[in-house]
Design an enzyme around this catalytic site. Sequence first.
Site, PDB file in Angstrom:
ATOM      1  N   CYS A 164     -34.553  -7.852  12.191  1.00  0.00           N
ATOM      2  CA  CYS A 164     -33.826  -7.508  13.417  1.00  0.00           C
ATOM      3  C   CYS A 164     -33.335  -6.063  13.382  1.00  0.00           C
ATOM      4  CB  CYS A 164     -32.629  -8.442  13.613  1.00  0.00           C
ATOM      5  SG  CYS A 164     -33.094 -10.128  14.044  1.00  0.00           S
TER       6      CYS A 164
ATOM      7  N   CYS B 117     -24.347 -13.903  11.427  1.00  0.00           N
ATOM      8  CA  CYS B 117     -25.799 -13.662  11.472  1.00  0.00           C
ATOM      9  C   CYS B 117     -26.545 -14.721  10.659  1.00  0.00           C
ATOM     10  CB  CYS B 117     -26.149 -12.277  10.926  1.00  0.00           C
ATOM     11  SG  CYS B 117     -25.879 -10.928  12.064  1.00  0.00           S
TER      12      CYS B 117
ATOM     13  N   ARG C  53     -18.907 -11.099  10.187  1.00  0.00           N
ATOM     14  CA  ARG C  53     -20.021 -10.807  11.101  1.00  0.00           C
ATOM     15  C   ARG C  53     -21.360 -11.117  10.433  1.00  0.00           C
ATOM     16  NH1 ARG C  53     -23.307 -11.237  14.080  1.00  0.00           N
ATOM     17  NH2 ARG C  53     -23.895  -9.985  15.873  1.00  0.00           N
TER      18      ARG C  53
ATOM     19  N   HIS D 104       0.509   4.488  -2.263  1.00  0.00           N
ATOM     20  CA  HIS D 104      -0.086   5.638  -1.575  1.00  0.00           C
ATOM     21  C   HIS D 104       0.889   6.388  -0.693  1.00  0.00           C
ATOM     22  CE1 HIS D 104      -4.058   4.488  -2.948  1.00  0.00           C
ATOM     23  NE2 HIS D 104      -3.765   3.252  -2.619  1.00  0.00           N
TER      24      HIS D 104
ATOM     25  N   CYS E 192     -32.592  -9.635   7.312  1.00  0.00           N
ATOM     26  CA  CYS E 192     -31.793  -8.653   8.059  1.00  0.00           C
ATOM     27  C   CYS E 192     -32.690  -7.575   8.666  1.00  0.00           C
ATOM     28  CB  CYS E 192     -30.768  -7.986   7.148  1.00  0.00           C
ATOM     29  SG  CYS E 192     -29.585  -9.092   6.356  1.00  0.00           S
TER      30      CYS E 192
ATOM     31  N   CYS F 231       0.818  -1.190   0.000  1.00  0.00           N
ATOM     32  CA  CYS F 231       0.000   0.000   0.000  1.00  0.00           C
ATOM     33  C   CYS F 231       0.856   1.246   0.000  1.00  0.00           C
ATOM     34  CB  CYS F 231      -0.924  -0.011   1.201  1.00  0.00           C
ATOM     35  SG  CYS F 231      -2.144  -1.329   1.118  1.00  0.00           S
TER      36      CYS F 231
END
Length: 183
Positions: free
Chosen positions: A102, A144, A140, A5, A99, A1
Amino acid sequence: CQSCHGDPENMRGISLKYPKVLNEKLINLEQRINLCRTKNMLSEEFDIESKNLLGLSTLITVQSRGMKQNIEINSDNKDWYELGKKLYFKKIGQMGLSCNQCHDDRVGLNLRAEKVSQGHVNGFPSYLLRWSKVASVHRRIQFCNEQARAEPYKIFSKEYNALQLYLSWRGNGLSIESPSVRK
């Protein structure tokens, strides 16, 4: 990177551009890091969810901490956005959950021992207490899906990238908090 950059300070705002379309494919920041490694650095990809990949993703994202999420939907990413929105409202798994059931309808209420969030992704990558490690937003979401007893997609799948784009758009105006701490 740094070869592309320079100083990490010059990476301020880079993470806000992801997920984005590159060569007609929607990719997230972790995929971009691996593309840079293979094409620009002639190195091997980091493993999915590895400490190296998530550490670098967190380093890049923390440079944008405090900046506002501002995903623009345009002709390049509109189809991906629509797929992500469709997935957000699609009922899945043995429990027939979506989704939105909830993260829209039950925000602030308890689900087991946890308060239901609005499902914003401005804190990812996040340190998840339940796993005692940093996790990507894809991991994550995958969790779920597993909790809904649905067959999860693979991390870096087009479906999770589209859902991440939609969730990022929903969080427009929120400050980047990564790395946050979540349950």
